[in-house]
Design a protein around this motif. Sequence first.
Motif, PDB file in Angstrom:
ATOM      1  N   LYS A  35      -9.673 -16.335 -58.696  1.00 15.87           N
ATOM      2  CA  LYS A  35      -9.416 -14.997 -59.774  1.00 15.87           C
ATOM      3  C   LYS A  35      -9.194 -13.927 -58.514  1.00 15.87           C
ATOM      4  CE  LYS A  35     -10.306 -16.493 -63.437  1.00 15.87           C
ATOM      5  NZ  LYS A  35      -9.077 -16.486 -64.611  1.00 15.87           N
ATOM      6  N   SER A  36      -9.783 -14.095 -57.416  1.00 12.82           N
ATOM      7  CA  SER A  36      -9.456 -13.161 -56.282  1.00 12.82           C
ATOM      8  C   SER A  36      -9.553 -14.043 -55.017  1.00 12.82           C
ATOM      9  CB  SER A  36     -10.734 -12.213 -56.332  1.00 12.82           C
ATOM     10  OG  SER A  36     -11.749 -12.694 -55.984  1.00 12.82           O
ATOM     11  N   THR A  37      -8.740 -13.402 -53.975  1.00  9.45           N
ATOM     12  CA  THR A  37      -8.679 -14.126 -52.607  1.00  9.45           C
ATOM     13  C   THR A  37      -9.352 -13.214 -51.645  1.00  9.45           C
ATOM     14  OG1 THR A  37      -6.657 -12.559 -52.154  1.00  9.45           O
ATOM     15  CG2 THR A  37      -6.118 -14.789 -53.441  1.00  9.45           C
ATOM     16  N   LYS A  38     -10.020 -14.091 -50.721  1.00  7.84           N
ATOM     17  CA  LYS A  38     -11.043 -13.491 -49.746  1.00  7.84           C
ATOM     18  C   LYS A  38     -10.174 -13.219 -48.900  1.00  7.84           C
ATOM     19  CE  LYS A  38     -15.294 -15.618 -51.282  1.00  7.84           C
ATOM     20  NZ  LYS A  38     -16.299 -16.655 -50.551  1.00  7.84           N
ATOM     21  N   THR A  39     -10.543 -11.980 -47.943  1.00  4.30           N
ATOM     22  CA  THR A  39      -9.719 -11.462 -46.606  1.00  4.30           C
ATOM     23  C   THR A  39     -10.506 -11.465 -45.614  1.00  4.30           C
ATOM     24  OG1 THR A  39      -9.942  -9.255 -47.231  1.00  4.30           O
ATOM     25  CG2 THR A  39      -7.865 -10.691 -47.880  1.00  4.30           C
ATOM     26  N   ILE A  40     -10.113 -11.440 -44.268  1.00  4.27           N
ATOM     27  CA  ILE A  40     -10.799 -11.212 -43.159  1.00  4.27           C
ATOM     28  C   ILE A  40     -10.371 -10.087 -42.604  1.00  4.27           C
ATOM     29  CG2 ILE A  40     -11.728 -12.064 -40.869  1.00  4.27           C
ATOM     30  CD1 ILE A  40     -11.514 -14.884 -41.923  1.00  4.27           C
TER      31      ILE A  40
END
Length: 124
Positions: free
Chosen positions: A39-44
């Motif tokens: 559903k949502s992409t994780k980012t750094i």
Amino acid sequence: MNVPARGKVAARSAAGRDAKPLPARGEVDARSASGGDVKSTKTIKATLMKSAIGAKPEIRATVQSLGFRRLNQTRELPDNDAVRGMLKAVNFLVAVEGTPYVRPKRSKYKIWRKRSDKKHKRGH
């Protein structure tokens, strides 16, 4: 032979024509890119804190492939194993959100001296 336009192509399943259309060129389906339903992409968040000038070509290429162009630039990168490995390789140049950045120290064993000291030893 009738070929539909790009982006409107339907993948044919064993059942027939009840398949979803394929994404157009350049578009990425979220499920196919990550391997599952996401559903949502994780980012750094990463910031280039130190210049790559004078570094080995491999390090410079890694900094460039992460998308950094200038000092103190912050980038939001996808949280995956490939990006984490690249950030680990350049951890002395890049600060990652959530971990403290420790600037590298000077070499302990390098002897700092003026150029004139060497000249005097040669007799000039």
